[in-house]
Scaffold this motif. Sequence first.
Motif, PDB file in Angstrom:
ATOM      1  N   LYS A 293      47.259  85.375  42.383  1.00  0.00           N
ATOM      2  CA  LYS A 293      47.412  85.185  40.865  1.00  0.00           C
ATOM      3  C   LYS A 293      48.219  86.250  40.193  1.00  0.00           C
ATOM      4  O   LYS A 293      49.086  85.914  39.352  1.00  0.00           O
TER       5      LYS A 293
ATOM      6  N   SER B   8      46.614  81.391  29.976  1.00  0.00           N
ATOM      7  CA  SER B   8      47.473  81.935  30.597  1.00  0.00           C
ATOM      8  C   SER B   8      48.807  81.447  29.972  1.00  0.00           C
ATOM      9  O   SER B   8      49.757  82.438  29.870  1.00  0.00           O
TER      10      SER B   8
ATOM     11  N   ARG C  60      49.402  83.520  26.708  1.00  0.00           N
ATOM     12  CA  ARG C  60      49.939  84.889  27.123  1.00  0.00           C
ATOM     13  C   ARG C  60      51.343  84.846  27.342  1.00  0.00           C
ATOM     14  O   ARG C  60      51.958  85.848  27.002  1.00  0.00           O
ATOM     15  N   GLU C  61      52.043  83.845  28.312  1.00  0.00           N
ATOM     16  CA  GLU C  61      53.291  83.507  28.295  1.00  0.00           C
ATOM     17  C   GLU C  61      54.128  83.537  27.038  1.00  0.00           C
ATOM     18  O   GLU C  61      55.349  84.052  26.752  1.00  0.00           O
TER      19      GLU C  61
ATOM     20  N   ASP D  64      51.650  85.341  38.332  1.00  0.00           N
ATOM     21  CA  ASP D  64      52.072  85.594  36.943  1.00  0.00           C
ATOM     22  C   ASP D  64      53.124  86.441  36.520  1.00  0.00           C
ATOM     23  O   ASP D  64      53.740  86.412  35.749  1.00  0.00           O
TER      24      ASP D  64
END
Length: 111
Positions: A56, A85, A88-89, A60
């Motif tokens: 992971k 996720s 966060r991106e 990421d």
Amino acid sequence: MAADVVTLCGSTRFKDAINAENARLTMEGNVVISLGLFGHTDLPDYDWTTDATDLKTMLDRLHFQKIDMADRVHVVNVGGYYGESTAREIAYARSIGKPVTFMESRPGDPS
């Protein structure tokens, strides 16, 4: 005129929508960087919610590199949804000055 490079972000559970956005953006003349693995369908027995393994972390990190390579980020957010996720991106993209667009508008999400 050079084509824009667009990195797609979004939940891997939306594989069909991500592929459709990839095709649409490509037909508009963009170079599209998509997800390399759809964890929810490609690895259905893998527990992505609790994983703290190297896999992971590596995936990421790769996706952040894809964001670095892009002119902009496009979020595939079916029903307005995106998870932690993807959040966060989005935050990372904005922190380095990349424009962020959304497939579906969501209150409070500036482009």
